[in-house]
Design a protein around this motif. Structure first.
Motif, PDB file in Angstrom:
ATOM      1  N   GLU A   7       2.650  -7.728   1.274  1.00  0.00           N
ATOM      2  CA  GLU A   7       3.528  -6.709   0.724  1.00  0.00           C
ATOM      3  C   GLU A   7       4.138  -5.897   1.865  1.00  0.00           C
ATOM      4  O   GLU A   7       3.541  -5.758   2.916  1.00  0.00           O
ATOM      5  N   THR A   8       5.322  -5.363   1.620  1.00  0.00           N
ATOM      6  CA  THR A   8       5.889  -4.396   2.544  1.00  0.00           C
ATOM      7  C   THR A   8       5.273  -3.058   2.187  1.00  0.00           C
ATOM      8  O   THR A   8       5.238  -2.666   1.019  1.00  0.00           O
ATOM      9  N   LEU A   9       4.746  -2.372   3.181  1.00  0.00           N
ATOM     10  CA  LEU A   9       4.125  -1.071   2.967  1.00  0.00           C
ATOM     11  C   LEU A   9       5.106   0.012   3.388  1.00  0.00           C
ATOM     12  O   LEU A   9       5.848  -0.173   4.354  1.00  0.00           O
ATOM     13  N   GLU A  10       5.081   1.129   2.695  1.00  0.00           N
ATOM     14  CA  GLU A  10       5.984   2.223   3.041  1.00  0.00           C
ATOM     15  C   GLU A  10       5.236   3.538   3.065  1.00  0.00           C
ATOM     16  O   GLU A  10       4.307   3.751   2.286  1.00  0.00           O
ATOM     17  N   THR A  11       5.664   4.399   3.966  1.00  0.00           N
ATOM     18  CA  THR A  11       5.192   5.774   4.027  1.00  0.00           C
ATOM     19  C   THR A  11       6.434   6.647   3.901  1.00  0.00           C
ATOM     20  O   THR A  11       7.543   6.143   3.700  1.00  0.00           O
TER      21      THR A  11
END
Length: 174
Positions: A7-11
């Motif tokens: 998955e692409t992780l985002e903050t």
């Protein structure tokens, strides 16, 4: 977990995504950054072809075989790659370890903590890892501070395969 796309992780400020061969120029920059060479070591990346081969073997290969790996950390605003962060599976350890490195211009801005915290939370809550390690050079005081801030605790010093000097090993369990 083999052959599973991560998955692409985002903050709030960052996006962590799988590396592609198009990241070769960035890989050359970060893997030859003076701090990377001092604290992590020389991966012998000198050309774009070296970087592409390294990405194919060590990034993409890890995603496909283990379902984990180092991710490219980029700024959400503009998409500029600034570092790498993720989990590594080493053949001589049961547990994965978290790794991170950032270009010198992007250190001391909270990006390392932000990326590592998101990677750690994903590793434990989504991927189900009960224990994660962090392997750190004994003189890398800034990285030791970051992993301690994440909740890792010192476990032991160990001489790893291919190394002459001990590495500090920290662990966190959930």
């Amino acid at each position: 977990m083999a052959d599973k796309k991560l998955e692409t992780l985002e903050t709030e400020r960052l996006r962590l995504r799988e590396a592609t061969l198009d990241d070769a120029t960035f890989a050359l920059s970060i893997y030859n950054d003076p701090a990377f060479l001092e604290f992590i070591g020389d991966k012998k990346l000198r050309t774009l072809d070296d970087a592409r081969s390294y990405i194919a073997e060590n990034f993409i290969g890890s995603y496909r075989v283990y379902g984990i790996g180092m991710l490219i950390v980029e700024l959400k605003d503009g998409g500029e790659p600034i570092g790498v962060c993720g989990l590594v599976k080493r053949p001589y350890f049961e547990e994965p370890d978290i790794g991170f490195a950032f270009l010198s211009d992007y250190t001391s801005k909270g990006y390392g903590y932000e990326a590592a915290l998101t990677s750690l939370e994903h590793a434990t809550t989504v991927q189900g890892h009960k224990c994660v390690q962090a392997l750190v050079s004994p003189h890398n005081v800034r990285s030791i501070g970051l992993i301690e801030k994440l909740g890792f605790r010192f476990d032991r010093d160990e001489i790893l395969p291919g190394n002459e000097n001990p590495t500090k090993i920290f662990t966190i369990t959930t």
